[in-house]
Design a protein around this motif. Sequence first.
Motif, mmCIF file in Angstrom:
data_model
loop_
_atom_site.group_PDB
_atom_site.id
_atom_site.type_symbol
_atom_site.label_atom_id
_atom_site.label_comp_id
_atom_site.label_asym_id
_atom_site.label_seq_id
_atom_site.Cartn_x
_atom_site.Cartn_y
_atom_site.Cartn_z
ATOM 1 N N ARG A 37 0.819 -1.223 0.000
ATOM 2 C CA ARG A 37 0.000 0.000 0.000
ATOM 3 C C ARG A 37 0.851 1.271 0.000
ATOM 4 O O ARG A 37 0.455 2.294 -0.539
ATOM 5 C CB ARG A 37 -0.928 0.009 1.224
ATOM 6 N N GLU A 38 2.040 1.193 0.613
ATOM 7 C CA GLU A 38 2.912 2.376 0.681
ATOM 8 C C GLU A 38 3.315 2.865 -0.709
ATOM 9 O O GLU A 38 3.703 4.014 -0.879
ATOM 10 C CB GLU A 38 4.178 2.060 1.491
ATOM 11 N N LYS A 39 3.256 1.978 -1.696
ATOM 12 C CA LYS A 39 3.676 2.386 -3.045
ATOM 13 C C LYS A 39 2.523 2.962 -3.862
ATOM 14 O O LYS A 39 2.716 3.400 -4.987
ATOM 15 C CB LYS A 39 4.265 1.176 -3.780
ATOM 16 N N ASP A 139 -1.789 7.949 9.291
ATOM 17 C CA ASP A 139 -1.510 7.451 7.941
ATOM 18 C C ASP A 139 -0.739 6.134 8.043
ATOM 19 O O ASP A 139 -0.549 5.597 9.139
ATOM 20 C CB ASP A 139 -0.794 8.516 7.097
ATOM 21 N N LEU A 140 -0.294 5.596 6.907
ATOM 22 C CA LEU A 140 0.348 4.272 6.927
ATOM 23 C C LEU A 140 1.664 4.276 7.702
ATOM 24 O O LEU A 140 2.096 3.252 8.207
ATOM 25 C CB LEU A 140 0.605 3.785 5.491
ATOM 26 N N SER A 141 2.319 5.462 7.784
ATOM 27 C CA SER A 141 3.566 5.518 8.558
ATOM 28 C C SER A 141 3.302 5.938 9.995
ATOM 29 O O SER A 141 4.220 6.374 10.694
ATOM 30 C CB SER A 141 4.565 6.487 7.936
ATOM 31 N N PHE A 206 -3.360 7.293 2.978
ATOM 32 C CA PHE A 206 -2.120 6.514 3.062
ATOM 33 C C PHE A 206 -0.965 7.422 3.479
ATOM 34 O O PHE A 206 -0.075 7.029 4.201
ATOM 35 C CB PHE A 206 -1.820 5.847 1.718
ATOM 36 N N LYS A 207 -0.971 8.664 2.936
ATOM 37 C CA LYS A 207 0.014 9.667 3.366
ATOM 38 C C LYS A 207 -0.755 10.834 3.973
ATOM 39 O O LYS A 207 -1.868 11.117 3.551
ATOM 40 C CB LYS A 207 0.822 10.174 2.167
#
Length: 448
Positions: A37-39, A139-141, A206-207
């Motif tokens: 998903r990060e990409k 977010d994902l991070s 995601f971000k």
Amino acid sequence: MEVDNKRRHSEDELKQEAVKKIKSQEPNYAYLETVVREKLDFDSEKICCITLSPLNVYCCLVCGNYYQGRHEKSPAFIHSIDENHHVFLNLTSLKFYMLPQNVQILHDGEVQLLNSIKFAAYPTYCPKDLEDFPRQCFDLSNRTYLNGFIGFTNAATYDYAHSVLLLISHMVPVRDHFLLNHFDNQGEFIKRLSICVKKIWSPKLFKYHLSVDDFLSYLKVREGLNLNPIDPRLFLLWLFNKICSSSNELKSILNHSCRGKVKIAKVESKPEASESVTGKVIVKPFWVLTLDLPEFSPFEDGNSVDDLPQINITKLLTKFTKSRSSSTSTVFELTRLPQFLIFHFNRFDRNSDHPVKNRNQTLVEFSSELEILHVKYRLKANVVHVVIKQPSTDGNAFNGDEKSHWITQLYDNKSEKWIEIDGINTTEREAELLFLKETFIQVWEKQE
Ligand SMILES: [Zn+2]
């Protein structure tokens, strides 16, 4: 030569055989574990990276690239074999597929991973979701952000548009219309704008920041956005007019929420009459009310550039709220105060050779509440102007051109705090200190 041809021939055959074999196999759902998903980035232009076509585009959920097609020999199909990437999302239908088997993944709603990807590409909301907005999100991070109060990349080019998109996303009737409806049957402009607003309020980004570069280049190439110079006021007016010509429903929401009316009367003094006589009267609707700042020359009267003048907002408004004085030849009277009253502080003389350098730098004092003609308003948003000095070719910053940069400050009703959004960064600000920057646009909301 002949040997080479033969070898190539047999390689092709081997490849075709491999394809046949893969295609005959059941799609392997274990491939879902290869999704990264990060990409994934659903903000960028949706075109195939091989053919550059915008039609029938799929996102490879392993590497994030966009490819066209699904049929044999299509870029997506070939990519799935060459790179061993097997999970794809159709960016129009939002259906998931396994390639090269060309099988749709059914029951994707039961797979949390696929749900989150679909939501990132196209967020959807029900009225209950909106009740606790804004809320703290991750977010994902694991970076925290407040949905609705998010930053944007590429502020150097599109900061004026970021400010305006945030402003309209914070007018609740406009926001709710965009969040709670689908616009598949509407024109491309409304569809794309609605996705921007839906993403601004997404609790599952995601971000923690967004890009609207694709939307802006669409406006320029396809919708004739060609303003030069451009600032948040000009873009806001352009966008409002564009919305009104594209959607009757939104036009009526905007008219109801943001359209004010001002009566303008010319006053003629006749020498034979002891009182002046009102001449021609017109009623003008407005989206944005322009407030003129007093003239100020920084180097006269012993003033230095560090000694900037200040004026209270109520003084600027007297033009519209005071009954006529003998010295005025035109009288303005606000006859309709909308739910959202938008002010523009007139700083730039566009006829000047250096409109930014020679702008009016008067600071406007304001508190968070304002009473206009016995109607109470609360400040919701403040767009401020700051200057970025560009070094000239001789390296002397003072001689270089000055460039405008726009920062957006938004009020969060829930926490009763002010959040400043500058590029991708968001920072809490003290309400008392907001006026220390050059305010350019303000949105005030009527209080019941
Ligand atoms: Zn891939």
